[in-house]
Design a protein around this motif. Structure first.
Motif, short mmCIF file in Angstrom:
data_model
loop_
_atom_site.label_atom_id
_atom_site.label_comp_id
_atom_site.label_asym_id
_atom_site.label_seq_id
_atom_site.Cartn_x
_atom_site.Cartn_y
_atom_site.Cartn_z
N GLN A 6 0.87 9.03 4.73
CA GLN A 6 0.60 10.44 5.16
C GLN A 6 1.79 11.34 5.40
OE1 GLN A 6 -2.90 10.36 7.80
NE2 GLN A 6 -4.17 9.83 6.05
N SER A 7 2.83 10.44 6.17
CA SER A 7 3.85 11.09 6.40
C SER A 7 4.87 11.52 5.37
CB SER A 7 4.91 10.36 7.52
OG SER A 7 5.41 8.99 6.57
N ARG A 8 4.64 11.21 4.19
CA ARG A 8 5.19 11.58 2.87
C ARG A 8 4.22 12.25 2.08
NH1 ARG A 8 6.66 6.87 5.11
NH2 ARG A 8 8.72 6.12 4.87
N SER A 9 3.27 12.92 2.48
CA SER A 9 2.26 14.00 1.90
C SER A 9 1.82 13.30 0.98
CB SER A 9 3.19 15.00 1.40
OG SER A 9 3.84 15.78 2.44
N LEU A 10 1.53 11.74 1.17
CA LEU A 10 0.41 11.03 0.07
C LEU A 10 -0.88 11.28 0.81
CD1 LEU A 10 2.76 8.17 -0.49
CD2 LEU A 10 2.42 9.68 -2.29
N MET A 65 5.89 4.71 -3.45
CA MET A 65 4.74 5.81 -3.98
C MET A 65 5.44 7.05 -4.07
SD MET A 65 1.31 4.16 -2.24
CE MET A 65 0.24 4.67 -3.33
N GLU A 66 6.08 7.66 -2.81
CA GLU A 66 6.82 8.58 -3.29
C GLU A 66 7.52 8.99 -4.10
OE1 GLU A 66 8.87 11.70 0.15
OE2 GLU A 66 9.20 9.73 0.37
N ASP A 67 8.41 7.97 -4.44
CA ASP A 67 9.40 7.70 -5.37
C ASP A 67 8.93 8.07 -6.99
OD1 ASP A 67 11.55 7.63 -3.54
OD2 ASP A 67 11.92 5.49 -3.91
N ALA A 68 7.59 7.41 -6.88
CA ALA A 68 7.05 7.55 -8.25
C ALA A 68 6.26 9.15 -8.24
CB ALA A 68 5.73 6.62 -8.48
N GLY A 69 6.51 9.83 -7.43
CA GLY A 69 5.95 11.13 -7.62
C GLY A 69 4.39 11.33 -7.46
N LEU A 70 3.80 10.44 -6.67
CA LEU A 70 2.28 10.56 -6.65
C LEU A 70 1.63 11.61 -5.93
CD1 LEU A 70 1.37 6.48 -6.10
CD2 LEU A 70 1.38 8.04 -8.14
N GLN A 71 2.61 12.06 -4.73
CA GLN A 71 1.98 13.09 -3.94
C GLN A 71 2.16 14.36 -5.02
OE1 GLN A 71 4.94 11.70 -3.96
NE2 GLN A 71 6.75 13.28 -3.33
N ALA A 72 2.93 14.48 -5.81
CA ALA A 72 2.90 15.64 -6.68
C ALA A 72 1.80 15.66 -7.71
CB ALA A 72 4.20 15.91 -7.50
N ARG A 73 1.23 14.61 -7.87
CA ARG A 73 -0.03 14.53 -9.04
C ARG A 73 -1.33 14.83 -8.25
NH1 ARG A 73 2.22 8.90 -11.63
NH2 ARG A 73 4.00 9.69 -12.60
N GLY A 74 -1.31 14.83 -6.86
CA GLY A 74 -2.43 15.12 -6.15
C GLY A 74 -3.57 14.17 -6.27
N ILE A 106 2.68 -8.34 6.92
CA ILE A 106 3.50 -7.27 6.96
C ILE A 106 4.05 -6.55 8.10
CG2 ILE A 106 3.19 -6.97 4.36
CD1 ILE A 106 1.87 -4.30 5.10
N ASP A 107 5.01 -5.84 8.18
CA ASP A 107 5.35 -4.90 9.49
C ASP A 107 5.49 -3.50 8.91
OD1 ASP A 107 7.62 -4.64 8.29
OD2 ASP A 107 8.77 -6.22 9.53
N ALA A 108 6.08 -2.80 10.02
CA ALA A 108 6.03 -1.16 9.92
C ALA A 108 6.98 -0.95 8.72
CB ALA A 108 6.31 -0.68 10.98
N HIS A 109 8.15 -1.74 8.77
CA HIS A 109 9.08 -1.60 7.80
C HIS A 109 8.64 -1.68 6.39
CE1 HIS A 109 13.23 -1.41 5.83
NE2 HIS A 109 12.92 -2.75 5.23
N ASP A 110 7.78 -2.81 6.09
CA ASP A 110 7.23 -3.11 4.77
C ASP A 110 6.12 -2.06 4.37
OD1 ASP A 110 8.47 -5.70 4.48
OD2 ASP A 110 6.63 -6.64 5.47
N ALA A 111 5.50 -1.47 5.43
CA ALA A 111 4.42 -0.39 5.23
C ALA A 111 5.32 1.07 4.77
CB ALA A 111 3.76 -0.11 6.22
N SER A 112 6.37 1.34 5.45
CA SER A 112 7.35 2.24 5.01
C SER A 112 7.87 2.02 3.61
CB SER A 112 8.37 2.33 6.10
OG SER A 112 9.52 3.45 5.69
N LEU A 113 8.40 0.80 3.19
CA LEU A 113 9.09 0.56 1.95
C LEU A 113 7.76 0.92 0.77
CD1 LEU A 113 11.10 -2.50 2.25
CD2 LEU A 113 11.85 -0.27 2.22
#
Length: 85
Positions: free
Chosen positions: A63-67, A31-40, A19-26
């Motif tokens: 981490q840039s998405r607060s995960l 994970m952000e769309d699933a709300g995992l950062q809000a669940r702690g 994979i590349d950086a784009h895949d990592a971003s996707l």
């Protein structure tokens, strides 16, 4: 029965990464769309040393998405971090 899972240990030491950086971003976006950062949720991922660069991309993207996501080349360090208070 509902369970409140707050810590996850992923062992990717036998995974081959193409994979590349784009895949990592996707992946981080999903994970952000699933709300995992809000669940702690705290996620530790063990990786094979030859994939350190790819997994660092994962870590930065998450981490840039607060995960709360960290990568480790060894199980002991991953367990120490994921189980810390």
């Amino acid at each position: 029965m509902s369970r409140n899972i707050s810590r996850v240990l992923v062992d990717d030491r036998v995974v081959s990464m193409q994979i590349d950086a784009h895949d990592a971003s996707l992946l981080a976006d999903s994970m952000e769309d699933a709300g995992l950062q809000a669940r702690g949720l705290r996620i530790a991922c063990i990786h094979a040393p030859e994939y350190s660069t790819v997994y660092r991309l994962f870590e930065t993207s998450h981490q840039s998405r607060s995960l709360n996501f960290r990568v480790f080349p060894d199980k002991a360090a991953a367990l120490e971090w994921v189980l810390a208070d």
